[in-house]
Structures are given as structure tokens and as C-alpha cells.
Design an enzyme around this catalytic site. Structure first.
Site, mmCIF file in Angstrom:
data_model
loop_
_atom_site.group_PDB
_atom_site.id
_atom_site.type_symbol
_atom_site.label_atom_id
_atom_site.label_comp_id
_atom_site.label_asym_id
_atom_site.label_seq_id
_atom_site.Cartn_x
_atom_site.Cartn_y
_atom_site.Cartn_z
ATOM 1 N N HIS A 474 0.816 -1.214 0.000
ATOM 2 C CA HIS A 474 0.000 0.000 0.000
ATOM 3 C C HIS A 474 0.855 1.273 0.000
ATOM 4 O O HIS A 474 0.573 2.197 0.763
ATOM 5 C CB HIS A 474 -0.922 0.027 1.229
HETATM 6 C C1 FAD Z 1 0.045 -7.851 -4.465
HETATM 7 C C2 FAD Z 1 -0.862 -6.709 -4.100
HETATM 8 C C3 FAD Z 1 -1.951 -6.942 -3.266
HETATM 9 C C4 FAD Z 1 -2.794 -5.878 -2.921
HETATM 10 N N1 FAD Z 1 -3.943 -6.143 -2.233
HETATM 11 C C5 FAD Z 1 -4.873 -5.174 -2.090
HETATM 12 C C6 FAD Z 1 -6.158 -5.474 -1.573
HETATM 13 O O1 FAD Z 1 -6.499 -6.614 -1.258
HETATM 14 N N2 FAD Z 1 -7.052 -4.443 -1.458
HETATM 15 C C7 FAD Z 1 -6.731 -3.159 -1.799
HETATM 16 O O2 FAD Z 1 -7.570 -2.272 -1.629
HETATM 17 N N3 FAD Z 1 -5.515 -2.851 -2.277
HETATM 18 C C8 FAD Z 1 -4.598 -3.832 -2.472
HETATM 19 N N4 FAD Z 1 -3.398 -3.535 -3.047
HETATM 20 C C9 FAD Z 1 -3.080 -2.125 -3.337
HETATM 21 C C10 FAD Z 1 -3.859 -1.518 -4.517
HETATM 22 O O3 FAD Z 1 -4.051 -2.471 -5.531
HETATM 23 C C11 FAD Z 1 -3.104 -0.295 -5.025
HETATM 24 O O4 FAD Z 1 -2.967 0.646 -3.981
HETATM 25 C C12 FAD Z 1 -3.791 0.406 -6.186
HETATM 26 O O5 FAD Z 1 -4.075 -0.506 -7.218
HETATM 27 C C13 FAD Z 1 -2.899 1.542 -6.707
HETATM 28 O O6 FAD Z 1 -3.507 2.172 -7.778
HETATM 29 P P1 FAD Z 1 -2.724 3.242 -8.662
HETATM 30 O O7 FAD Z 1 -3.677 3.732 -9.688
HETATM 31 O O8 FAD Z 1 -2.074 4.222 -7.773
HETATM 32 O O9 FAD Z 1 -1.515 2.444 -9.354
HETATM 33 P P2 FAD Z 1 -1.506 1.079 -10.176
HETATM 34 O O10 FAD Z 1 -2.815 0.397 -10.103
HETATM 35 O O11 FAD Z 1 -0.303 0.336 -9.740
HETATM 36 O O12 FAD Z 1 -1.348 1.544 -11.698
HETATM 37 C C14 FAD Z 1 -0.218 2.102 -12.279
HETATM 38 C C15 FAD Z 1 -0.216 1.712 -13.753
HETATM 39 O O13 FAD Z 1 0.683 2.554 -14.449
HETATM 40 C C16 FAD Z 1 1.468 1.776 -15.325
HETATM 41 N N5 FAD Z 1 2.728 2.512 -15.526
HETATM 42 C C17 FAD Z 1 3.623 2.834 -14.578
HETATM 43 N N6 FAD Z 1 4.649 3.534 -15.116
HETATM 44 C C18 FAD Z 1 4.383 3.656 -16.423
HETATM 45 C C19 FAD Z 1 5.075 4.281 -17.495
HETATM 46 N N7 FAD Z 1 6.234 4.924 -17.316
HETATM 47 N N8 FAD Z 1 4.529 4.204 -18.742
HETATM 48 C C20 FAD Z 1 3.350 3.576 -18.949
HETATM 49 N N9 FAD Z 1 2.659 2.960 -17.952
HETATM 50 C C21 FAD Z 1 3.169 3.011 -16.705
HETATM 51 C C22 FAD Z 1 1.647 0.476 -14.578
HETATM 52 O O14 FAD Z 1 2.066 -0.572 -15.425
HETATM 53 C C23 FAD Z 1 0.263 0.281 -13.980
HETATM 54 O O15 FAD Z 1 -0.603 -0.374 -14.874
HETATM 55 C C24 FAD Z 1 -2.519 -4.559 -3.392
HETATM 56 C C25 FAD Z 1 -1.429 -4.325 -4.220
HETATM 57 C C26 FAD Z 1 -0.609 -5.384 -4.595
HETATM 58 C C27 FAD Z 1 0.547 -5.101 -5.520
#
Ligand code: FAD
Length: 538
Positions: A474
Site C-alpha cells: 500500500h
Molecule cells: C500484491 C498486491 C496486493 C494488494 N492487495 C490489495 C487489496 O487486497 N485491497 C486493496 O484495496 N488494495 C490492495 N493492493 C493495493 C492496490 O491495488 C493499489 O494501492 C492500487 O491498485 C494503486 O492504484 P494506482 O492507480 O495508484 O496504481 P496502479 O494500479 O499500480 O497503476 C499504475 C499503472 O501505471 C502503469 N505505468 C507505470 N509507469 C508507467 C510508465 N512509465 N509508462 C506507462 N505505464 C506506466 C503500470 O504498469 C500500472 O498499470 C494490493 C497491491 C498489490 C501489488
């Protein structure tokens, strides 16, 4: 060169929402650049498949944090989703919003529009809660939230009983009126398939002619004209490309990659970036700093009755649950391993819960290299009570180590680097033993396997959690929101301070971490962020 109104970097939890919302009215052309590939993979769609994607480089950035003195020198594994849906396509699906006070705290830090009464309508609009709608819950939204109460393992009832014997209330809905107590987690699935942000938002929107999604497209630099972001350079299929944005560039790369892309583009601590030969656009030392994360640990027990280990380990058990899943989309493979959990206070004088509990009717004490052994657990009947801190005070940072966008950045978590966090975790692990000592639990426990009954002194328990805890995935706040550019990266409307045409919209903007899991809040940030973008370009 492609030209559009908005470029969104990253199709993760927040990026997918933005893609859907910004393309919905048909007025704007939207380009999404996603470094990873498709989410149409069996182990992504099958809920318990997250055991398989945990280390899979095809869908996972597979980061490794720096060796951390606070974790007895361990270099923690940091999975992050690298595919459509981002981390929501590889996460454990627990659906938690956090506590109202978390968001009121965001607003109190000078971020109007982010208090609980502001974000609650967004949370309600986002969800399709199977258990029904009321003043706090929503139905009919894009994210289906499954009520798992009918499907949990029988041992879960024992855990709930013991939790109540230990003094916690039974909580029917952690996203309801109060978070405190023990209860069953709700998860983001529908019909036995993962309900990622890609499934909920992006896939339906991809039918629109004004939305274009490029996969395998790694954004390497934001292009500026003066102080205005006008496009993004990216690599795709071994070729360097540029896309131009007529209105805005929106960075939604998540808490590791968003600060990385800003730094690669010349936004960050000037001293560090100049050393790496990067042309400066804006000196803001906060880009990459203020990293906050939740740390977790499991206490594992050998039981005297069958757990999920006995069905998920043997070949015939795997076959049975596999056939059940394929035929009916039900059974253990359609759920999260975190059947139940809870929230509690390590000190009754605290105004609100500061610790989160997880109950798993399975165990994975025996390590398997390169695999998270959810699908091949221990051979004996084991189960675990785990926990993680809600609002730790340790702060770390994420900094690029070179000007090469393919180099993984340095992740310095500084886990358990404050006395507060150590004392809180010590009290919390003692509370796990308090639950395990209750009559309901005593009746099913043969022995504590980890850390084991020999560890009793505070010193030993602290050393144990330093050795065995790690991220619960997280990370937030590396591009945090706030009114003062000296302390934040984006303002309350998620615009990068000091620049034009550039926003960051993902979990990296959280001013402080929320009490619970971060997927629902990241989706909410995407939702609110899209509203702000649309309001600002009327
Ligand atoms: C193993 C795991 C278990 C988890 N379990 C839970 C859970 O049970 N419940 C919960 O609420 N949360 C959980 N989380 C946390 C939650 O999933 C994340 O906090 C949330 O998805 C983050 O969202 P975000 O939009 O910030 O980033 P992300 O969803 O990580 O999205 C970022 C995206 O940007 C893309 N990207 C990055 N850099 C670039 C670039 N330079 N060029 C093009 N694309 C790029 C990545 O490939 C990715 O697709 C978990 C996370 C993980 C990894």
C-alpha cells in the site's frame, strides 16, 4: 505523432477510471499509455490467481526495496501491476475505503473537496454493493463488491468468535458506520471473476472511438514547452515515439512510477537530478519523498482440523477446486485468501482503530523460492492471523538511480524507523496472541508455529517482526497533495505545483495513508480527479 486532448500515463486503478470518465461525454480524445499488456489472462481473472502473478514479470514490475535496517536488513519484494488494470489486476481484492477521519484529515491539511462528506458520494457512485445500498453504500456503480459472508471457510467463524471473546465487536460492514471490530471482508469480484479497474471502467470505455489505449508503451519523459506539459515520449516495440496532448498530461503510474516519471522529466530534487545529468524543469524535493506504506506480519498456527491447506495442496484437491471453479466460478479459487479481518486499537484511549487484522484459513510457512505459495500451502492444517498498521509514522523515499527509464528506482522504505511504529506493532502482535488465547481459538490450536511460543520478551518479539514483516503493498504519498509547494507535489486539484497542463492522479497523491487497503481509495482518487479535470476545462 499522435495528438489528443488528454494523455493518461498508466492504466491502473486510477488511470482506468480517468480513461472512462474523460472519454464518456465524447467531447475529448484520450490516449492511454500502459507499459504492460493485456489483462486477459487466466490467473489475472481468477481471483486466487494473485498467488501466481505475485512474481510474474509478464504482469508485474517486481520491484525490490533497498535492504532495510528496520526489517533486519531484508530487501523486501514490492509487486506492482504492469498490465491493464495495474495493481488492481494482481491485488488481493479486499474492498476497504478507510475511515472518515482519514479524509477529514486530508481536507484539514488544506485540500478542499477531499473531506469525508466530499468523497463519500464518489465511493457510493463507484460501487455496486451486493449487500445493498443505504446512506453509506452504493449500488449500480461500475465496481461490483461481493459480500463473502456465505462463502467463507468454517474456521472463520472460530476467528470471529475469538475476536469477540477478546473484546472486539462483530462488524457486519467495515465500509459501514464504523470500521472497528472483527468481520468478513468484502471483495471486488463479480461472478467469480476479479473486478479490476480495467474490467469495471476501461474495458467498457475501450469501445469508444475517442479512447485509444496503447499497451507495451513505456512513458519515458514528459515533454514541456516552457512550464507547460505538452506531450509524452514513450517507447513501444523498440521504437521511440511522442504523443502530444492539447489539454493535459495526467500521470497515473502509481506510487513507485509516478515520481520516477516526474524525476526522469526533470521534476524532483535538483541536486540529485543534476548529478544524474537530467535537465531540470522544476526543483521540488517532494517528488519521491514522504513515502508511506503499511507493514504486515502473520502469526501462524497448526490446527486440529482441516484448513484450506488440505484442499489446496494435494493434487486431487487442486483438481476438485479447479473443476469447481471452471464449472461454477465458485469455491476457494473465486475468493481472496483474506476471508476475514478486522480493525482494532492497540490502546483503548486512542480515538480510532490503528491496526488492521487478517484471518487466513491457510498457511505458507514453508518458503518456496520465486513463488507466493497460495496455491501450494503447508502440508499440515495451518492458519494465520495477520495484521498491518493503519497509519505508521515512518517515511521513506523513491528516487531514480539513473537517467535510464528502464532502471528500477531505489525504494527506501525506512520501515519501523520511529519509536511509535515499533511500540504500536509490539502492542499489536501481543493482541494477536490475546485473540489466540481465547477459548474459541484455544479449542482449535495445537501450537503456534510462527513466531513460536519461545519468543515472549519484548526484545524477541520486536526482532521477530523486524525479520518477518514486510510491505502489504500500500505505498502512497510520493507525489503528495497539499497547498504548499514546499511540502507537496500537487495542489488540491491534483495539478503539479508550479507547472501547467500536468496532473498526477493515483495513490501517490494521498496526503497521508488511509486506514485500510488502498485500491478503493485509489479508484476514488481517479473518480474525483476526473471530475476536477472536466470542471477545469469547461
Ligand atoms: C500484491 C498486491 C496486493 C494488494 N492487495 C490489495 C487489496 O487486497 N485491497 C486493496 O484495496 N488494495 C490492495 N493492493 C493495493 C492496490 O491495488 C493499489 O494501492 C492500487 O491498485 C494503486 O492504484 P494506482 O492507480 O495508484 O496504481 P496502479 O494500479 O499500480 O497503476 C499504475 C499503472 O501505471 C502503469 N505505468 C507505470 N509507469 C508507467 C510508465 N512509465 N509508462 C506507462 N505505464 C506506466 C503500470 O504498469 C500500472 O498499470 C494490493 C497491491 C498489490 C501489488
Amino acid at each position: 505523432m499522435q495528438t489528443c486532448d488528454f494523455i493518461i500515463v498508466g492504466a491502473g486503478s486510477a488511470g482506468c477510471v480517468l480513461a472512462e470518465r474523460l472519454s464518456a461525454n465524447g467531447r475529448f480524445s484520450v490516449l492511454v499509455l500502459e507499459a504492460g499488456g493485456s489483462d486477459r489472462r487466466f490467473f489475472v481473472q481468477m481471483p486466487l490467481g494473485y498467488g501466481k502473478t505475485f512474481y510474474d514479470p509478464a504482469v508485474n514490475w517486481n520491484y525490490r526495496a533497498e535492504p532495510d535496517p528496520g526489517l533486519a536488513g531484508n530487501a523486501d519484494h514490492w509487486p506492482r501491476g504492469k498490465l491493464l488494470g495495474g495493481s488492481s489486476s494482481i491485488n488481493a481484492m479486499v474492498w476497504i475505503r478507510g475511515q472518515p477521519d482519514d479524509y477529514d484529515g486530508w481536507a484539514a491539511q488544506g485540500n478542499p473537496g477531499w473531506g469525508w462528506s466530499d468523497v463519500l458520494p464518489a465511493f457510493k457512485a463507484i460501487e455496486d454493493n451486493q449487500a445493498g445500498a443505504d446512506a453509506l453504500r452504493g449500488q449500480g456503480g461500475p465496481v461490483h463488491v461481493t459480500d463473502c459472508r456465505p462463502f467463507t471457510h468454517p474456521l472463520t467463524a472460530v476467528y470471529l468468535e475469538a475476536g469477540q471473546q477478546a473484546g472486539l465487536p462483530l462488524n457486519q460492514d467495515f465500509n459501514g458506520a464504523s470500521q472497528e471490530g472483527v468481520g468478513i471482508y468484502q471483495i471486488s469480484t463479480r461472478g467469480g471473476r476479479r473486478m479490476s479497474a480495467a474490467r469495471a471502467f476501461l474495458r467498457p470505455a475501450m469501445k469508444r472511438a475517442n479512447l485509444r489505449v496503447e499497451t507495451g508503451a513505456l512513458a519515458t519523459r514528459i515533454v514541456f514547452e516552457g512550464r507547460r506539459a505538452v506531450g509524452v515520449e514513450y517507447e513501444q516495440g523498440g521504437r521511440k515515439k511522442t504523443a502530444r496532448a492539447g489539454r493535459e498530461v495526467i500521470v497515473s503510474g502509481g506510487s513507485v512510477n509516478s515520481p520516477q516519471l516526474l524525476q526522469l522529466s526533470g521534476i524532483g530534487p535538483a541536486g540529485h537530478l543534476r548529478e544524474l545529468g537530467i535537465d531540470m524543469v522544476l526543483d521540488n524535493p517532494n517528488a519521491g519523498r514522504n513515502l508511506q506504506d503499511h507493514l504486515g506480519i502473520n502469526y501462524t498456527y497448526r490446527g486440529n482440523r482441516a484448513t484450506l491447506n488440505q484442499i489446496l495442496r494435494p493434487w486431487w484437491g487442486k483438481m476438485l477446486v479447479g473443476m469447481r471453479y471452471l464449472a461454477l466460478r465458485s469455491g476457494p479459487l473465486s475468493l481472496s485468501m483474506n476471508n476475514a479481518g478486522g480493525f482494532f486499537r492497540t490502546d483503548p484511549s486512542l480515538p480510532r482503530p490503528n491496526m488492521q487484522l487478517y484471518f487466513q484459513a491457510f498457511s505458507t510457512v514453508i518458503p518456496k523460492s520465486g513463488e507466493r505459495p497460495i496455491l501450494t500451502p503447508d502440508p499440515w492444517p495451518g492458519f494465520s492471523i495477520g495484521l498491518s498498521s493503519c497509519r505508521p509514522t515512518s517515511r521513506g523515499e523513491i528516487m531514480i538511480r539513473s537517467a535510464d527509464p528502464r532502471d528500477h528506482p531505489r525504494i527506501v522504505a525506512n520501515a519501523f524507523s520511529t519509536d511509535h511504529d515499533v511500540a504500536e506493532m509490539l502492542a499489536a502482535v501481543k493482541f494477536i496472541r490475546h485473540i489466540a488465547a481465547q477459548p474459541a481459538m484455544r479449542a482449535v490450536i495445537v501450537e503456534e508455529i510462527l513466531p513460536g511460543p519461545k519468543l515472549v520478551s519484548d526484545e524477541d518479539l520486536i526482532l521477530d517482526f523486524r525479520k518477518r514483516s514486510g510491505t502489504v503493498y500500500h505505498p502512497v504519498s510520493t507525489c503528495r497533495m497539499g497547498p504548499d509547494p514546499a511540502r507537496a507535489v500537487v495542489d488540491g486539484r491534483l495539478r503539479v505545483h508550479g507547472l501547467e497542463g500536468l496532473r498526477v492522479i493515483d495513490a501517490s497523491i494521498f496526503p497521508e495513508n488511509i486506514s485500510g487497503n488502498t485500491n478503493a481509495p485509489a479508484i476514488m482518487v481517479g473518480w474525483k480527479g476526473a471530475e476536477m479535470v472536466l470542471e477545469d476545462c469547461r
